[in-house]
Design a protein around this motif. Structure first.
Motif, PDB file in Angstrom:
ATOM      1  N   ARG A 546      29.345  67.567  37.775  1.00  0.00           N
ATOM      2  CA  ARG A 546      28.947  66.179  38.551  1.00  0.00           C
ATOM      3  C   ARG A 546      27.789  66.898  40.054  1.00  0.00           C
ATOM      4  NH1 ARG A 546      32.187  61.497  38.284  1.00  0.00           N
ATOM      5  NH2 ARG A 546      33.710  61.559  39.600  1.00  0.00           N
ATOM      6  N   PHE A 547      28.787  67.914  40.244  1.00  0.00           N
ATOM      7  CA  PHE A 547      27.869  68.098  42.192  1.00  0.00           C
ATOM      8  C   PHE A 547      27.798  69.738  41.703  1.00  0.00           C
ATOM      9  CE2 PHE A 547      29.730  63.712  42.599  1.00  0.00           C
ATOM     10  CZ  PHE A 547      28.134  63.249  43.443  1.00  0.00           C
ATOM     11  N   ALA A 548      26.530  70.175  42.179  1.00  0.00           N
ATOM     12  CA  ALA A 548      26.127  71.696  42.337  1.00  0.00           C
ATOM     13  C   ALA A 548      26.439  72.017  44.275  1.00  0.00           C
ATOM     14  CB  ALA A 548      25.447  72.657  41.951  1.00  0.00           C
ATOM     15  N   LYS A 549      26.407  70.891  44.925  1.00  0.00           N
ATOM     16  CA  LYS A 549      26.546  70.733  46.071  1.00  0.00           C
ATOM     17  C   LYS A 549      26.852  69.811  46.925  1.00  0.00           C
ATOM     18  CE  LYS A 549      24.465  72.711  50.273  1.00  0.00           C
ATOM     19  NZ  LYS A 549      23.150  74.264  51.128  1.00  0.00           N
ATOM     20  N   PRO A 550      27.858  69.183  47.813  1.00  0.00           N
ATOM     21  CA  PRO A 550      28.888  70.242  47.877  1.00  0.00           C
ATOM     22  C   PRO A 550      29.420  70.403  46.329  1.00  0.00           C
ATOM     23  CG  PRO A 550      29.352  68.637  48.451  1.00  0.00           C
ATOM     24  CD  PRO A 550      28.092  68.413  48.213  1.00  0.00           C
ATOM     25  N   LEU A 551      30.045  71.852  46.361  1.00  0.00           N
ATOM     26  CA  LEU A 551      31.368  71.981  44.533  1.00  0.00           C
ATOM     27  C   LEU A 551      32.474  71.196  44.885  1.00  0.00           C
ATOM     28  CD1 LEU A 551      30.640  76.051  44.456  1.00  0.00           C
ATOM     29  CD2 LEU A 551      29.565  73.934  43.020  1.00  0.00           C
ATOM     30  N   ASP A 552      33.034  70.855  43.826  1.00  0.00           N
ATOM     31  CA  ASP A 552      34.512  70.566  44.223  1.00  0.00           C
ATOM     32  C   ASP A 552      35.748  71.428  44.111  1.00  0.00           C
ATOM     33  OD1 ASP A 552      37.176  69.222  44.160  1.00  0.00           O
ATOM     34  OD2 ASP A 552      36.609  67.800  42.287  1.00  0.00           O
ATOM     35  N   GLU A 553      35.691  71.749  45.203  1.00  0.00           N
ATOM     36  CA  GLU A 553      36.438  73.520  45.496  1.00  0.00           C
ATOM     37  C   GLU A 553      37.907  72.892  45.164  1.00  0.00           C
ATOM     38  OE1 GLU A 553      36.327  74.899  49.699  1.00  0.00           O
ATOM     39  OE2 GLU A 553      34.168  75.213  49.002  1.00  0.00           O
ATOM     40  N   GLU A 554      38.605  71.133  45.005  1.00  0.00           N
ATOM     41  CA  GLU A 554      40.122  71.683  44.563  1.00  0.00           C
ATOM     42  C   GLU A 554      39.687  71.875  43.401  1.00  0.00           C
ATOM     43  OE1 GLU A 554      43.211  67.930  45.013  1.00  0.00           O
ATOM     44  OE2 GLU A 554      41.487  67.052  45.361  1.00  0.00           O
ATOM     45  N   THR A 555      39.090  71.357  42.825  1.00  0.00           N
ATOM     46  CA  THR A 555      39.006  71.210  41.601  1.00  0.00           C
ATOM     47  C   THR A 555      39.053  72.615  40.874  1.00  0.00           C
ATOM     48  OG1 THR A 555      38.131  69.477  40.614  1.00  0.00           O
ATOM     49  CG2 THR A 555      37.735  70.884  39.581  1.00  0.00           C
ATOM     50  N   LEU A 556      37.960  73.374  41.457  1.00  0.00           N
ATOM     51  CA  LEU A 556      37.571  74.503  41.138  1.00  0.00           C
ATOM     52  C   LEU A 556      39.341  75.415  41.316  1.00  0.00           C
ATOM     53  CD1 LEU A 556      34.232  75.439  42.409  1.00  0.00           C
ATOM     54  CD2 LEU A 556      35.088  75.307  39.811  1.00  0.00           C
ATOM     55  N   HIS A 557      39.793  76.045  42.760  1.00  0.00           N
ATOM     56  CA  HIS A 557      41.045  76.037  42.656  1.00  0.00           C
ATOM     57  C   HIS A 557      42.262  75.533  41.091  1.00  0.00           C
ATOM     58  CE1 HIS A 557      40.396  77.785  46.612  1.00  0.00           C
ATOM     59  NE2 HIS A 557      39.953  76.922  46.980  1.00  0.00           N
ATOM     60  N   GLU A 558      42.288  74.578  41.087  1.00  0.00           N
ATOM     61  CA  GLU A 558      42.945  74.534  40.046  1.00  0.00           C
ATOM     62  C   GLU A 558      42.294  75.604  39.016  1.00  0.00           C
ATOM     63  OE1 GLU A 558      43.058  70.682  36.605  1.00  0.00           O
ATOM     64  OE2 GLU A 558      43.046  69.999  39.270  1.00  0.00           O
ATOM     65  N   VAL A 559      40.623  75.400  38.614  1.00  0.00           N
ATOM     66  CA  VAL A 559      40.759  75.883  36.975  1.00  0.00           C
ATOM     67  C   VAL A 559      40.891  77.259  37.372  1.00  0.00           C
ATOM     68  CG1 VAL A 559      38.222  76.776  36.433  1.00  0.00           C
ATOM     69  CG2 VAL A 559      39.183  74.676  36.378  1.00  0.00           C
ATOM     70  N   PHE A 560      40.500  77.806  38.572  1.00  0.00           N
ATOM     71  CA  PHE A 560      40.085  79.630  38.689  1.00  0.00           C
ATOM     72  C   PHE A 560      42.436  79.629  38.595  1.00  0.00           C
ATOM     73  CE2 PHE A 560      36.436  79.581  39.798  1.00  0.00           C
ATOM     74  CZ  PHE A 560      35.984  80.741  39.100  1.00  0.00           C
ATOM     75  N   ALA A 561      43.066  79.308  38.993  1.00  0.00           N
ATOM     76  CA  ALA A 561      44.566  79.450  38.963  1.00  0.00           C
ATOM     77  C   ALA A 561      44.901  79.417  37.365  1.00  0.00           C
ATOM     78  CB  ALA A 561      45.091  78.765  39.517  1.00  0.00           C
ATOM     79  N   LYS A 562      44.202  78.414  36.435  1.00  0.00           N
ATOM     80  CA  LYS A 562      44.863  77.916  35.640  1.00  0.00           C
ATOM     81  C   LYS A 562      44.094  78.589  34.371  1.00  0.00           C
ATOM     82  CE  LYS A 562      46.417  74.749  32.314  1.00  0.00           C
ATOM     83  NZ  LYS A 562      46.496  72.707  32.139  1.00  0.00           N
ATOM     84  N   TYR A 563      42.841  79.369  34.401  1.00  0.00           N
ATOM     85  CA  TYR A 563      42.324  79.925  33.288  1.00  0.00           C
ATOM     86  C   TYR A 563      41.823  80.936  33.610  1.00  0.00           C
ATOM     87  CZ  TYR A 563      41.927  75.093  31.499  1.00  0.00           C
ATOM     88  OH  TYR A 563      42.658  73.791  31.117  1.00  0.00           O
TER      89      TYR A 563
END
Length: 640
Positions: A546-563
């Motif tokens: 939904r947003f290219a700026k600001p990025l949802d950093e909380e979700t991205l931490h979740e993504v990179f930790a899992k995938y």
């Protein structure tokens, strides 16, 4: 269905063939050319009314001038169909705007007769002046002609070009094609000014009478015309205050003349060819000339799609079930819905009220929605000025046109942190209008600006929610909402609006090993790909960011930790866009993952249907599914 040109037009393969004809044959050439345009566009589609209005002008220009040595610059290009047909492209004109076919606009790489690429308006005067100045420097007896509509003349760039032309001492001719229309009816003081010139019978009749009378005097033609010119100049300020604008810029003004009188046009152009220096010919035309329905409703017939040329029925697709609306119509109806509850909301568009659907608000709330003419820079700074007074302005501009107001976005909006809402219509690949209109770059050029929010809805409900969020008092920042041309995905689109936390993504589904991060409408391509991948035993996760700026950093931490494998999908350039933002986040936080960015490639994408272009650019549903299979090929081989 084979469409054959008339007997004379069939023998015109270049302007050289046109010049072989006698003047008495030119009316028939015009009739055949107009009919050929009607026949082709009714069956194959394209822009329509604009080219019908300049048939006689197109014929006269190529009859009088030595093209392509003499250079014609057509402003925008909606009006250049006759020009293309007369310059060797008659037999393949049916491919106009089709994939791998002719461009809908003049294009330098397509023909030597297309002297300048013209997809955006108001560039012709500056370009033709540049050509004229180069010819003067090279001591070439080459003529430069800019053909510009009165709608395009409202842009600041056109004025800048005229302002320089008046002092450049270059031999150029500006032809003002005055039909009181761009795509929608023209607006602003210039429209009133041209109308005043056009309907000033006292000045025009007196000027013509003086010219004719002096022409009968038994003295040299040069002397009498010089005397007539001086007398004409002296009476202008006395009889018509309006006739001073162009000549105040040191452009010799001629006209107005009937743009559908081919004999008058040829005679006038022959005379003007002999007059050195910068000059302007004011030509009156009717957009849609020769097709009565187009003459009566010029906006509707600007680009009507396929139609029955006899009955005038415009063919529409028929469906058994309700279909999703166009994103632009969701915008147009939603802004009215919001404005009814928030009296601070205003709508601004630079000459695209119908295309953007702001006309819905203009009709219902004419004191709160404005078409400012082809003036993107003014539209942005006007919006900024209103925002300083507490107004919530929705500035609706096509993505590719917003490029023209970039400095205003930075200087007048972002630096001052004014909460203007930029609704960028036609974001992404727009289809048949091609590279001049693709909204490829807005994610990249917007997200690098401080103090700005960059968002994109995946569907109609999300568009409504983003619009609702952007106008709340809690939002203190400039807010970009980008959405594509054409239909969405929700027939039942009028959903209750809710606030979206700024910078917050949606997790649409969990998955195994691989995650797809989508931005905007292409999330629907990803969802389709995921459904198709079930047969392969693959289960990607899907996040609508939904947003290219600001990025949802909380979700991205979740993504990179899992995938360990990630695909990004966007309808924008892969250079500096949403996918690049994800890579920056990954590098900043020292994550390690295999990342594939999917979107518009780093090259100029030509025209075609959106479906064809999504496929060519490799980010449609099939391409996304193939990318998942490739990244998960070890698992696919095991399952296979």
């Amino acid at each position: 269905m084979e469409i054959k040109p008339g007997p004379i037009l069939a023998k015109i393969d270049s302007p050289a063939d046109l010049k072989k004809l006698g003047r008495e044959q030119l009316n028939q050439v015009c009739d055949e050319l107009r009919q050929y345009i009607i026949d082709i566009v009714s069956v194959h589609g394209g822009h329509f009314a604009a080219s019908l209005g300049v048939v006689e002008l197109s014929v006269a220009l190529h009859y009088v001038f030595n093209t392509p040595y003499d250079q014609l610059v057509w402003d925008v290009g909606h009006q250049a169909y006759g020009h293309k047909i007369l310059t060797g492209r008659r037999d393949n004109f049916y491919t106009n705007r089709k994939y791998n076919g002719l461009s809908g606009f003049p294009k330098r790489g397509e023909s030597e007769y297309d002297t300048f690429g013209v997809g955006h308006s108001s560039t012709s005067i500056s370009a033709a002046l540049g050509m004229a100045m180069a010819a003067k420097y090279k001591k070439e007896d080459r003529k430069s002609v800019a053909i510009i509509g009165d709608g395009s003349m409202t842009a600041g760039l056109a004025f800048e070009g005229m302002n320089h032309a008046g002092v450049a001492d270059a031999d150029m001719l500006i032809i003002l094609n005055d039909n009181n229309m761009s795509i929608d009816p023209n607006v602003g003081a210039l429209r009133e000014y041209l109308t005043d010139i056009t309907i000033s019978p006292t000045y025009n009749k007196f000027k013509d009478d003086i010219w004719k009378a002096l022409g009968k005097l038994p003295v040299g033609k040069t002397f009498t015309r010089e005397m007539a010119s001086k007398l004409e100049h002296s009476i202008k300020s006395f009889l018509s205050k309006s006739s001073n604008l162009f000549e105040s810029l040191n452009l010799r003004y001629f006209g107005p003349i009937d743009g559908h009188n081919i004999t008058k046009l040829v005679d006038t152009l022959e005379d003007l060819k002999k007059i050195p220096g910068p000059k302007l010919l004011h030509v009156l035309t009717v957009k849609g000339k020769g097709y009565s329905l187009a003459e009566k409703d010029q906006t509707k017939w600007h680009a009507p799609g396929l139609f029955d040329k006899i009955t005038g029925e415009i063919y529409k697709k028929k469906f058994d079930t309700p279909q999703p609306p166009k994103y632009q119509d969701v915008f147009g109806n939603t802004i009215v819905e919001l404005a009814e509850k928030n009296d601070k909301i205003f709508g601004i568009t630079p000459a695209m009220p119908s295309g953007s659907s702001l006309k819905i608000m203009m009709d219902q709330m004419p004191d709160r929605a404005f078409d400012v003419g082809i003036c993107e820079q003014h539209a942005v700074t006007l919006s900024a000025g209103m925002a300083t007074q507490g107004m919530r302005v929705f500035c609706n501009i096509y993505s590719s046109f917003m490029q023209r107001a970039y400095d205003q976005v930075v200087h007048d909006v972002a630096i001052q942190k004014l909460p203007v809402v930029f609704c960028l219509d036609r974001a992404g690949l727009v289809g048949e209008d091609g590279p001049t209109h693709h909204g490829a770059y807005d994610i990249a050029y917007m997200r690098c600006i401080p103090n700005i929010i960059v968002s994109a809805p995946m569907n109609e409900a999300e568009l409504r929610n983003l619009m609702y969020t952007s106008q709340l008092e809690t939002n203190e920042f400039p807010f970009v909402i980008r959405y594509p041309r054409g239909e969405g995905v929700m027939p039942e689109w009028k959903t209750p609006m809710v606030e979206i936390p700024i910078g917050k993504a949606r997790k649409l589904k969990d998955g195994d090993e691989i995650a797809i991060l989508s931005f905007g409408h292409p999330g629907n391509f990803a969802a389709s790909a995921i459904r198709n991948l079930k047969a392969d035993g693959l289960n990607p996760a899907h996040y609508d960011m939904r947003f290219a700026k600001p990025l949802d950093e909380e979700t991205l931490h979740e993504v990179f930790a899992k995938y360990s494998k990630i695909i990004t999908v966007e309808d924008g350039t892969v250079v500096g866009g949403f996918g690049s933002a994800i890579l920056e986040f990954m590098a900043q936080h020292s994550y390690k993952a295999e990342v594939k960015i999917m979107g518009i490639p780093d090259r100029i994408v030509e025209h075609g249907t959106p479906k064809q272009l999504y496929n060519e650019c490799d980010y449609d549903a099939d391409a996304i599914a193939d990318a998942v299979r490739e990244m998960m090929k070890d698992k696919v081989n095991i399952l296979g």
